[in-house]
Write a protein that holds these residues in place. Structure first.
Motif, PDB file in Angstrom:
ATOM      1  N   LEU A  51      33.166 -11.021 110.070  1.00  0.00           N
ATOM      2  CA  LEU A  51      33.052  -9.566 109.959  1.00  0.00           C
ATOM      3  C   LEU A  51      33.788  -8.833 111.085  1.00  0.00           C
ATOM      4  CD1 LEU A  51      29.384  -9.126 108.682  1.00  0.00           C
ATOM      5  CD2 LEU A  51      31.534  -8.976 107.406  1.00  0.00           C
ATOM      6  N   PRO A  52      33.656  -9.232 112.360  1.00  0.00           N
ATOM      7  CA  PRO A  52      34.490  -8.594 113.385  1.00  0.00           C
ATOM      8  C   PRO A  52      35.986  -8.809 113.155  1.00  0.00           C
ATOM      9  CG  PRO A  52      32.634  -9.696 114.405  1.00  0.00           C
ATOM     10  CD  PRO A  52      32.636 -10.110 112.978  1.00  0.00           C
ATOM     11  N   CYS A  53      36.367  -9.967 112.592  1.00  0.00           N
ATOM     12  CA  CYS A  53      37.788 -10.188 112.288  1.00  0.00           C
ATOM     13  C   CYS A  53      38.289  -9.198 111.253  1.00  0.00           C
ATOM     14  CB  CYS A  53      37.999 -11.612 111.777  1.00  0.00           C
ATOM     15  SG  CYS A  53      37.875 -12.881 113.042  1.00  0.00           S
ATOM     16  N   ASP A  92      35.905 -16.028 119.837  1.00  0.00           N
ATOM     17  CA  ASP A  92      35.347 -14.741 120.243  1.00  0.00           C
ATOM     18  C   ASP A  92      36.026 -13.660 119.417  1.00  0.00           C
ATOM     19  OD1 ASP A  92      34.269 -12.535 121.415  1.00  0.00           O
ATOM     20  OD2 ASP A  92      35.239 -12.785 123.359  1.00  0.00           O
ATOM     21  N   SER A  93      35.349 -13.180 118.412  1.00  0.00           N
ATOM     22  CA  SER A  93      35.898 -12.113 117.572  1.00  0.00           C
ATOM     23  C   SER A  93      35.281 -10.758 117.871  1.00  0.00           C
ATOM     24  CB  SER A  93      35.680 -12.450 116.090  1.00  0.00           C
ATOM     25  OG  SER A  93      34.293 -12.590 115.812  1.00  0.00           O
ATOM     26  N   LEU A  94      34.279 -10.713 118.733  1.00  0.00           N
ATOM     27  CA  LEU A  94      33.624  -9.445 119.044  1.00  0.00           C
ATOM     28  C   LEU A  94      34.402  -8.652 120.087  1.00  0.00           C
ATOM     29  CD1 LEU A  94      31.204  -7.656 118.509  1.00  0.00           C
ATOM     30  CD2 LEU A  94      29.960  -8.871 120.293  1.00  0.00           C
ATOM     31  N   THR A  95      34.951  -9.324 121.099  1.00  0.00           N
ATOM     32  CA  THR A  95      35.697  -8.608 122.141  1.00  0.00           C
ATOM     33  C   THR A  95      36.919  -7.878 121.584  1.00  0.00           C
ATOM     34  OG1 THR A  95      34.931 -10.188 123.811  1.00  0.00           O
ATOM     35  CG2 THR A  95      36.872  -8.883 124.343  1.00  0.00           C
ATOM     36  N   PRO A  96      37.761  -8.484 120.729  1.00  0.00           N
ATOM     37  CA  PRO A  96      38.866  -7.708 120.151  1.00  0.00           C
ATOM     38  C   PRO A  96      38.400  -6.514 119.345  1.00  0.00           C
ATOM     39  CG  PRO A  96      39.232 -10.050 119.834  1.00  0.00           C
ATOM     40  CD  PRO A  96      37.835  -9.901 120.342  1.00  0.00           C
ATOM     41  N   LEU A  97      37.257  -6.656 118.656  1.00  0.00           N
ATOM     42  CA  LEU A  97      36.739  -5.522 117.888  1.00  0.00           C
ATOM     43  C   LEU A  97      36.338  -4.376 118.806  1.00  0.00           C
ATOM     44  CD1 LEU A  97      35.943  -4.405 115.136  1.00  0.00           C
ATOM     45  CD2 LEU A  97      33.699  -5.468 115.434  1.00  0.00           C
ATOM     46  N   LEU A  98      35.789  -4.693 119.973  1.00  0.00           N
ATOM     47  CA  LEU A  98      35.426  -3.640 120.922  1.00  0.00           C
ATOM     48  C   LEU A  98      36.668  -2.910 121.425  1.00  0.00           C
ATOM     49  CD1 LEU A  98      32.625  -5.464 122.971  1.00  0.00           C
ATOM     50  CD2 LEU A  98      32.367  -3.802 121.117  1.00  0.00           C
ATOM     51  N   GLY A  99      37.767  -3.652 121.667  1.00  0.00           N
ATOM     52  CA  GLY A  99      39.012  -2.998 122.054  1.00  0.00           C
ATOM     53  C   GLY A  99      39.526  -2.074 120.970  1.00  0.00           C
ATOM     54  N   SER A 100      39.429  -2.496 119.708  1.00  0.00           N
ATOM     55  CA  SER A 100      39.841  -1.620 118.603  1.00  0.00           C
ATOM     56  C   SER A 100      38.936  -0.403 118.495  1.00  0.00           C
ATOM     57  CB  SER A 100      39.809  -2.407 117.292  1.00  0.00           C
ATOM     58  OG  SER A 100      40.684  -3.516 117.339  1.00  0.00           O
ATOM     59  N   TRP A 121      41.500  -6.563 111.909  1.00  0.00           N
ATOM     60  CA  TRP A 121      42.740  -6.416 111.154  1.00  0.00           C
ATOM     61  C   TRP A 121      42.887  -5.041 110.537  1.00  0.00           C
ATOM     62  CZ3 TRP A 121      46.658  -9.451 111.777  1.00  0.00           C
ATOM     63  CH2 TRP A 121      46.457 -10.770 112.187  1.00  0.00           C
ATOM     64  N   LEU A 122      41.809  -4.279 110.469  1.00  0.00           N
ATOM     65  CA  LEU A 122      41.880  -2.912 109.945  1.00  0.00           C
ATOM     66  C   LEU A 122      42.094  -1.881 111.036  1.00  0.00           C
ATOM     67  CD1 LEU A 122      38.989  -2.980 107.305  1.00  0.00           C
ATOM     68  CD2 LEU A 122      41.439  -3.098 106.879  1.00  0.00           C
ATOM     69  N   SER A 123      42.265  -2.314 112.281  1.00  0.00           N
ATOM     70  CA  SER A 123      42.335  -1.355 113.386  1.00  0.00           C
ATOM     71  C   SER A 123      43.555  -0.456 113.284  1.00  0.00           C
ATOM     72  CB  SER A 123      42.337  -2.104 114.724  1.00  0.00           C
ATOM     73  OG  SER A 123      43.461  -2.971 114.796  1.00  0.00           O
ATOM     74  N   SER A 124      44.733  -1.020 113.038  1.00  0.00           N
ATOM     75  CA  SER A 124      45.941  -0.207 112.964  1.00  0.00           C
ATOM     76  C   SER A 124      45.918   0.761 111.783  1.00  0.00           C
ATOM     77  CB  SER A 124      47.175  -1.117 112.896  1.00  0.00           C
ATOM     78  OG  SER A 124      48.363  -0.361 112.921  1.00  0.00           O
ATOM     79  N   PRO A 125      45.539   0.340 110.561  1.00  0.00           N
ATOM     80  CA  PRO A 125      45.403   1.334 109.486  1.00  0.00           C
ATOM     81  C   PRO A 125      44.360   2.401 109.764  1.00  0.00           C
ATOM     82  CG  PRO A 125      45.543  -0.867 108.562  1.00  0.00           C
ATOM     83  CD  PRO A 125      45.395  -1.029 110.042  1.00  0.00           C
ATOM     84  N   VAL A 126      43.310   2.049 110.516  1.00  0.00           N
ATOM     85  CA  VAL A 126      42.291   3.048 110.840  1.00  0.00           C
ATOM     86  C   VAL A 126      42.876   4.138 111.732  1.00  0.00           C
ATOM     87  CG1 VAL A 126      40.173   3.397 112.179  1.00  0.00           C
ATOM     88  CG2 VAL A 126      40.271   1.602 110.458  1.00  0.00           C
ATOM     89  N   LEU A 127      43.694   3.750 112.713  1.00  0.00           N
ATOM     90  CA  LEU A 127      44.336   4.753 113.566  1.00  0.00           C
ATOM     91  C   LEU A 127      45.238   5.674 112.747  1.00  0.00           C
ATOM     92  CD1 LEU A 127      45.297   2.593 116.701  1.00  0.00           C
ATOM     93  CD2 LEU A 127      43.309   4.057 116.377  1.00  0.00           C
ATOM     94  N   SER A 128      45.987   5.100 111.814  1.00  0.00           N
ATOM     95  CA  SER A 128      46.841   5.933 110.954  1.00  0.00           C
ATOM     96  C   SER A 128      46.007   6.839 110.062  1.00  0.00           C
ATOM     97  CB  SER A 128      47.744   5.035 110.105  1.00  0.00           C
ATOM     98  OG  SER A 128      48.584   4.234 110.909  1.00  0.00           O
ATOM     99  N   LEU A 129      44.875   6.343 109.583  1.00  0.00           N
ATOM    100  CA  LEU A 129      44.008   7.165 108.738  1.00  0.00           C
ATOM    101  C   LEU A 129      43.417   8.326 109.523  1.00  0.00           C
ATOM    102  CD1 LEU A 129      42.661   7.519 105.982  1.00  0.00           C
ATOM    103  CD2 LEU A 129      40.828   6.019 106.765  1.00  0.00           C
ATOM    104  N   ILE A 130      43.083   8.102 110.783  1.00  0.00           N
ATOM    105  CA  ILE A 130      42.565   9.191 111.620  1.00  0.00           C
ATOM    106  C   ILE A 130      43.624  10.264 111.792  1.00  0.00           C
ATOM    107  CG2 ILE A 130      41.769   9.756 113.946  1.00  0.00           C
ATOM    108  CD1 ILE A 130      40.470   6.991 114.031  1.00  0.00           C
ATOM    109  N   ASP A 131      44.869   9.850 112.036  1.00  0.00           N
ATOM    110  CA  ASP A 131      45.959  10.824 112.152  1.00  0.00           C
ATOM    111  C   ASP A 131      46.131  11.629 110.866  1.00  0.00           C
ATOM    112  OD1 ASP A 131      46.448  10.035 114.710  1.00  0.00           O
ATOM    113  OD2 ASP A 131      48.183   8.786 114.230  1.00  0.00           O
ATOM    114  N   THR A 132      46.104  10.950 109.733  1.00  0.00           N
ATOM    115  CA  THR A 132      46.280  11.641 108.452  1.00  0.00           C
ATOM    116  C   THR A 132      45.164  12.647 108.218  1.00  0.00           C
ATOM    117  OG1 THR A 132      47.364   9.659 107.570  1.00  0.00           O
ATOM    118  CG2 THR A 132      46.591  11.281 105.989  1.00  0.00           C
ATOM    119  N   SER A 133      43.938  12.265 108.535  1.00  0.00           N
ATOM    120  CA  SER A 133      42.812  13.183 108.342  1.00  0.00           C
ATOM    121  C   SER A 133      42.934  14.394 109.244  1.00  0.00           C
ATOM    122  CB  SER A 133      41.500  12.451 108.615  1.00  0.00           C
ATOM    123  OG  SER A 133      41.356  11.336 107.761  1.00  0.00           O
ATOM    124  N   ALA A 134      43.281  14.166 110.508  1.00  0.00           N
ATOM    125  CA  ALA A 134      43.379  15.295 111.445  1.00  0.00           C
ATOM    126  C   ALA A 134      44.489  16.250 111.052  1.00  0.00           C
ATOM    127  CB  ALA A 134      43.616  14.756 112.863  1.00  0.00           C
TER     128      ALA A 134
END
Length: 307
Positions: free
Chosen positions: A68-70, A229-237, A74-87
């Motif tokens: 689940l953290p993985c 460790d898949s939780l630490t990268p998720l925290l960075g995202s 992998w959705l981190s970069s599309p999420v950033l683009s989605l935030i830009d589109t919404s704003a």
């Protein structure tokens, strides 16, 4: 038809294999058995016996906690683009919302696709780091088995340097050749509209400045995945996403900077997420020597030959 004709030979082969296995002599009747003698120490016997044992299957809970953290990673970069589109879409001035979104759509996918071109760095880092760490754990005993080995730390350092080099090269290419590349990407008809192409070029050039940080974050996350460790990268995202939301509110909603403001928000947020990941990953991946991104000055020797 050919596949059906192969069923009978395969079935016969399976029956022969099973019958041969049934006729195999048991260990007590002279079969191959690991024996201890003076030339074969007890520790080697134990290691050989352990090597013959299959690894324990992970539980469903362990798979969920890792997978689940993985997925979020992998959705981190599309999420950033989605935030830009919404704003941009929600705060656009009257009459400019359609053109802003039309420019932002291909610009965000172009930037995300550029980062995905270097996904081989992440795959190689996970493979090499996990292999080196598993080899070190098999050779070590006690508390040293859980620590990164010098070879695994070397993998992280090399991957970090390669990611920065690839990120800098991609950044220079995008900054210099963004107009022709985007014109080729969106097509001649859309590229002829300056109201769409100009904001898209500005977005790509600004966001390209964070490509080195994005690729470095990718290889660090890949190495952490190799360390289970898949939780630490998720925290960075998550840090990057929260920063992007706050910066979009300031630059796009309050200051009305539009598409360029969204690009600056994402670039700064990506750098912030990578920095937070660096602080944690250094302690887990390279506790002894650091990442080696900045060359260190070698101390001068106190005594020289001939003095």
């Amino acid at each position: 038809l050919l596949s059906r004709s192969l069923y009978l030979p395969m079935l016969l082969l399976a029956l022969l294999t099973s019958s041969a296995a049934g006729r195999r002599p048991p260990p007590s009747s002279g079969g191959p058995v690991l024996r201890r003698n003076a030339a074969y120490p007890r520790s080697r016997t134990r290691l050989a016996a352990d090597a013959l044992q299959p690894p324990e299957a992970p539980s469903a809970r362990a798979i969920r906690e890792f997978a689940l953290p993985c997925l979020g990673l992998w959705l981190s970069s599309p999420v950033l683009s989605l935030i830009d589109t919404s704003a941009v879409g929600l705060s656009a001035l009257p009459g400019k919302g359609a053109s802003s979104l039309a420019a932002l759509g291909p610009a965000t996918t172009f930037c995300d696709g550029t980062a995905y071109l270097f996904a081989f760095l992440n795959v190689a880092t996970t493979n090499l780091y996990s292999s080196q760490r598993a080899a070190a754990a098999a050779a070590a005993e006690g508390a040293a088995a859980g620590r990164p080995s010098p070879d695994s730390e070397s993998v992280v350092r090399i991957a970090a340097r390669l990611s920065l080099a690839c990120g800098l090269l991609a950044m220079l290419v995008l900054v210099a050749f963004a107009p022709p590349l985007l014109s080729l990407y969106v097509g001649a008809e859309t590229a002829s509209n300056a109201a769409i192409l100009a904001p898209a070029v500005a977005y790509v050039r600004i966001r390209a400045l964070s490509l080195p940080a994005a690729l470095l974050s990718g290889v660090l996350s890949a190495a952490l995945l190799g360390a289970k460790d898949s939780l630490t990268p998720l925290l960075g995202s998550a840090v990057a996403a929260v920063c992007n939301v706050g910066l979009d509110l300031v630059g796009v909603v309050l200051l009305r900077q539009g598409v360029p403001g969204a690009a600056w928000a994402t670039s700064v947020a990506q750098c912030a997420g990578t920095l937070s990941l660096l602080l944690v990953a250094r302690r887990k991946l390279v506790p002894d020597g650091g990442f080696g991104l900045v060359p260190r000055r070698r101390p001068a020797t106190a005594a020289r030959g001939g003095d």
